[in-house]
Motif scaffolding. Sequence first.
Motif, PDB file in Angstrom:
ATOM      1  N   LYS A 122       0.827  -1.212   0.000  1.00  0.00           N
ATOM      2  CA  LYS A 122       0.000   0.000   0.000  1.00  0.00           C
ATOM      3  C   LYS A 122       0.858   1.257   0.000  1.00  0.00           C
ATOM      4  CE  LYS A 122      -3.946  -1.888   2.558  1.00  0.00           C
ATOM      5  NZ  LYS A 122      -4.715  -1.790   3.819  1.00  0.00           N
ATOM      6  N   ASP A 123       2.038   1.175   0.619  1.00  0.00           N
ATOM      7  CA  ASP A 123       2.913   2.336   0.741  1.00  0.00           C
ATOM      8  C   ASP A 123       3.764   2.586  -0.507  1.00  0.00           C
ATOM      9  OD1 ASP A 123       1.933   2.778   3.282  1.00  0.00           O
ATOM     10  OD2 ASP A 123       3.578   1.712   4.277  1.00  0.00           O
ATOM     11  N   THR A 124       3.777   1.652  -1.436  1.00  0.00           N
ATOM     12  CA  THR A 124       4.575   1.839  -2.648  1.00  0.00           C
ATOM     13  C   THR A 124       3.817   2.699  -3.646  1.00  0.00           C
ATOM     14  OG1 THR A 124       3.717  -0.098  -3.832  1.00  0.00           O
ATOM     15  CG2 THR A 124       5.621  -0.448  -2.364  1.00  0.00           C
ATOM     16  N   GLU A 125       4.508   3.096  -4.690  1.00  0.00           N
ATOM     17  CA  GLU A 125       3.878   3.907  -5.733  1.00  0.00           C
ATOM     18  C   GLU A 125       3.631   3.075  -6.996  1.00  0.00           C
ATOM     19  OE1 GLU A 125       5.672   7.659  -6.400  1.00  0.00           O
ATOM     20  OE2 GLU A 125       5.498   8.251  -4.311  1.00  0.00           O
ATOM     21  N   ILE A 126       3.454   1.765  -6.808  1.00  0.00           N
ATOM     22  CA  ILE A 126       3.241   0.869  -7.950  1.00  0.00           C
ATOM     23  C   ILE A 126       2.029   1.300  -8.771  1.00  0.00           C
ATOM     24  CG2 ILE A 126       2.576  -1.478  -8.606  1.00  0.00           C
ATOM     25  CD1 ILE A 126       4.275  -2.489  -6.273  1.00  0.00           C
ATOM     26  N   PHE A 127       0.932   1.544  -8.109  1.00  0.00           N
ATOM     27  CA  PHE A 127      -0.301   1.862  -8.824  1.00  0.00           C
ATOM     28  C   PHE A 127      -0.219   3.233  -9.508  1.00  0.00           C
ATOM     29  CE2 PHE A 127      -1.467  -1.180  -5.484  1.00  0.00           C
ATOM     30  CZ  PHE A 127      -1.891  -2.216  -6.303  1.00  0.00           C
ATOM     31  N   LYS A 128       0.479   4.155  -8.874  1.00  0.00           N
ATOM     32  CA  LYS A 128       0.690   5.471  -9.492  1.00  0.00           C
ATOM     33  C   LYS A 128       1.533   5.324 -10.761  1.00  0.00           C
ATOM     34  CE  LYS A 128       2.833   9.926  -8.751  1.00  0.00           C
ATOM     35  NZ  LYS A 128       3.932  10.578  -8.090  1.00  0.00           N
ATOM     36  N   THR A 129       2.574   4.508 -10.686  1.00  0.00           N
ATOM     37  CA  THR A 129       3.439   4.289 -11.845  1.00  0.00           C
ATOM     38  C   THR A 129       2.674   3.616 -12.972  1.00  0.00           C
ATOM     39  OG1 THR A 129       5.347   4.085 -10.371  1.00  0.00           O
ATOM     40  CG2 THR A 129       5.614   3.245 -12.606  1.00  0.00           C
ATOM     41  N   ILE A 130       1.828   2.663 -12.650  1.00  0.00           N
ATOM     42  CA  ILE A 130       1.006   2.000 -13.666  1.00  0.00           C
ATOM     43  C   ILE A 130       0.089   3.017 -14.338  1.00  0.00           C
ATOM     44  CG2 ILE A 130      -0.884   0.358 -14.012  1.00  0.00           C
ATOM     45  CD1 ILE A 130       0.540  -1.463 -11.943  1.00  0.00           C
ATOM     46  N   ASN A 131      -0.515   3.892 -13.544  1.00  0.00           N
ATOM     47  CA  ASN A 131      -1.372   4.934 -14.127  1.00  0.00           C
ATOM     48  C   ASN A 131      -0.583   5.856 -15.049  1.00  0.00           C
ATOM     49  OD1 ASN A 131      -3.750   4.059 -12.941  1.00  0.00           O
ATOM     50  ND2 ASN A 131      -3.444   5.308 -11.123  1.00  0.00           N
ATOM     51  N   GLU A 132       0.642   6.173 -14.677  1.00  0.00           N
ATOM     52  CA  GLU A 132       1.489   7.013 -15.519  1.00  0.00           C
ATOM     53  C   GLU A 132       1.790   6.314 -16.845  1.00  0.00           C
ATOM     54  OE1 GLU A 132       4.954   7.781 -13.161  1.00  0.00           O
ATOM     55  OE2 GLU A 132       3.906   9.177 -11.830  1.00  0.00           O
ATOM     56  N   MET A 133       1.931   5.001 -16.799  1.00  0.00           N
ATOM     57  CA  MET A 133       2.255   4.247 -18.011  1.00  0.00           C
ATOM     58  C   MET A 133       1.097   4.243 -19.006  1.00  0.00           C
ATOM     59  SD  MET A 133       4.554   1.156 -16.514  1.00  0.00           S
ATOM     60  CE  MET A 133       5.000   0.480 -18.095  1.00  0.00           C
ATOM     61  N   THR A 134      -0.120   4.335 -18.505  1.00  0.00           N
ATOM     62  CA  THR A 134      -1.257   4.360 -19.437  1.00  0.00           C
ATOM     63  C   THR A 134      -1.228   5.623 -20.300  1.00  0.00           C
ATOM     64  OG1 THR A 134      -2.744   5.311 -17.780  1.00  0.00           O
ATOM     65  CG2 THR A 134      -2.731   2.915 -17.974  1.00  0.00           C
ATOM     66  N   ASP A 135      -0.558   6.662 -19.816  1.00  0.00           N
ATOM     67  CA  ASP A 135      -0.406   7.878 -20.610  1.00  0.00           C
ATOM     68  C   ASP A 135       0.490   7.656 -21.832  1.00  0.00           C
ATOM     69  OD1 ASP A 135      -1.996   9.189 -18.762  1.00  0.00           O
ATOM     70  OD2 ASP A 135      -0.297  10.004 -17.647  1.00  0.00           O
ATOM     71  N   LEU A 136       1.294   6.603 -21.806  1.00  0.00           N
ATOM     72  CA  LEU A 136       2.200   6.321 -22.914  1.00  0.00           C
ATOM     73  C   LEU A 136       1.493   5.691 -24.113  1.00  0.00           C
ATOM     74  CD1 LEU A 136       5.215   4.866 -20.895  1.00  0.00           C
ATOM     75  CD2 LEU A 136       5.010   7.151 -21.896  1.00  0.00           C
ATOM     76  N   ILE A 137       0.256   5.257 -23.925  1.00  0.00           N
ATOM     77  CA  ILE A 137      -0.463   4.595 -25.014  1.00  0.00           C
ATOM     78  C   ILE A 137      -0.591   5.514 -26.229  1.00  0.00           C
ATOM     79  CG2 ILE A 137      -2.740   3.737 -25.715  1.00  0.00           C
ATOM     80  CD1 ILE A 137      -2.871   2.174 -23.180  1.00  0.00           C
ATOM     81  N   ASP A 138      -0.826   6.790 -26.006  1.00  0.00           N
ATOM     82  CA  ASP A 138      -0.928   7.724 -27.135  1.00  0.00           C
ATOM     83  C   ASP A 138       0.365   7.748 -27.957  1.00  0.00           C
ATOM     84  OD1 ASP A 138      -3.544   8.421 -26.553  1.00  0.00           O
ATOM     85  OD2 ASP A 138      -2.951  10.106 -25.278  1.00  0.00           O
ATOM     86  N   GLN A 139       1.497   7.746 -27.270  1.00  0.00           N
ATOM     87  CA  GLN A 139       2.780   7.734 -27.977  1.00  0.00           C
ATOM     88  C   GLN A 139       2.968   6.427 -28.745  1.00  0.00           C
ATOM     89  OE1 GLN A 139       6.087   8.711 -25.425  1.00  0.00           O
ATOM     90  NE2 GLN A 139       4.900  10.285 -24.374  1.00  0.00           N
ATOM     91  N   ILE A 140       2.531   5.336 -28.151  1.00  0.00           N
ATOM     92  CA  ILE A 140       2.662   4.029 -28.799  1.00  0.00           C
ATOM     93  C   ILE A 140       1.775   3.966 -30.040  1.00  0.00           C
ATOM     94  CG2 ILE A 140       2.166   1.572 -28.544  1.00  0.00           C
ATOM     95  CD1 ILE A 140       3.031   1.944 -25.562  1.00  0.00           C
ATOM     96  N   LYS A 141       0.581   4.503 -29.941  1.00  0.00           N
ATOM     97  CA  LYS A 141      -0.335   4.479 -31.087  1.00  0.00           C
ATOM     98  C   LYS A 141       0.219   5.278 -32.257  1.00  0.00           C
ATOM     99  CE  LYS A 141      -4.541   3.354 -28.652  1.00  0.00           C
ATOM    100  NZ  LYS A 141      -5.870   3.731 -28.275  1.00  0.00           N
ATOM    101  N   GLN A 142       1.042   6.268 -31.990  1.00  0.00           N
ATOM    102  CA  GLN A 142       1.646   7.041 -33.079  1.00  0.00           C
ATOM    103  C   GLN A 142       2.589   6.162 -33.902  1.00  0.00           C
ATOM    104  OE1 GLN A 142       3.423  10.524 -31.334  1.00  0.00           O
ATOM    105  NE2 GLN A 142       1.457  11.465 -30.931  1.00  0.00           N
ATOM    106  N   LEU A 143       3.119   5.099 -33.310  1.00  0.00           N
ATOM    107  CA  LEU A 143       4.001   4.187 -34.042  1.00  0.00           C
ATOM    108  C   LEU A 143       3.214   3.417 -35.115  1.00  0.00           C
ATOM    109  CD1 LEU A 143       6.043   2.638 -31.121  1.00  0.00           C
ATOM    110  CD2 LEU A 143       6.818   4.364 -32.755  1.00  0.00           C
ATOM    111  N   GLU A 144       1.917   3.302 -34.925  1.00  0.00           N
ATOM    112  CA  GLU A 144       1.096   2.549 -35.866  1.00  0.00           C
ATOM    113  C   GLU A 144       0.822   3.339 -37.135  1.00  0.00           C
ATOM    114  OE1 GLU A 144      -2.310   1.579 -33.466  1.00  0.00           O
ATOM    115  OE2 GLU A 144      -1.328  -0.177 -32.627  1.00  0.00           O
ATOM    116  N   LEU A 145       1.066   4.633 -37.126  1.00  0.00           N
ATOM    117  CA  LEU A 145       0.785   5.462 -38.295  1.00  0.00           C
ATOM    118  C   LEU A 145       1.710   5.206 -39.427  1.00  0.00           C
ATOM    119  CD1 LEU A 145      -0.070   8.803 -36.513  1.00  0.00           C
ATOM    120  CD2 LEU A 145      -1.636   7.081 -37.338  1.00  0.00           C
TER     121      LEU A 145
END
Length: 145
Positions: A122-145
Motif C-alpha cells: 500500500k505504501d509503494t507507488e506501484i499503482f501510481k506508476t502504472i497509471n502514468e504508463m497508461t499515458d504512454l499509449i498515445d505515444q505508442i499508437k503514433q508508431l502505428e501510423l
Amino acid sequence: MKKIMFILFTFSIVILSGCSVLEEVNSSLNYATESTDYINDLQTFGEEASSLVQDAATDPDKKAELEGKITDLEARIKEFNEMEAPSIATDLHETVVEKNDQILEGINTAKENGELSVEKLKDTEIFKTINEMTDLIDQIKQLEL
C-alpha cells in the motif's frame, strides 16, 4: 548491355531498400500492438489488484490471489523488458523499461523475506506508476501510423 546491367542493379537496390523499410514498418506495428497489449494488461492489473489490496489484509485467500497476480506481473514485466524495440521506438521502450523497473522496485520493497506485505504494498507507488504508463499509449499508437 552496360545500361541494362546498371538499370537492373539500380532496380535491385531500390527493391532491397524498400524491403528494409517494409520490415521497419512491420516491426513498428508489431511493437505498437505488443506494447499496447502490455500496458492494457498493466491497467487491468492495477484495477484488480487495488481492490484486492484492501481485502488481502484480512482475507488469506485474497492475499494469495494478490501474490499470484504480483508474480504474474513480475514475469510479464521481465518479458517486456527483454523485448527488442524497433529503432523508431527505442526512446519510448526505454521509458517503459524505466517505469517497469520502478514497479519491480516497489514489489521488492513490499516483500519481507520473499513474502508479500500488504501494508508495504500500500505504501509503494506501484499503482501510481502504472497509471502514468497508461499515458504512454498515445505515444505508442503514433508508431502505428
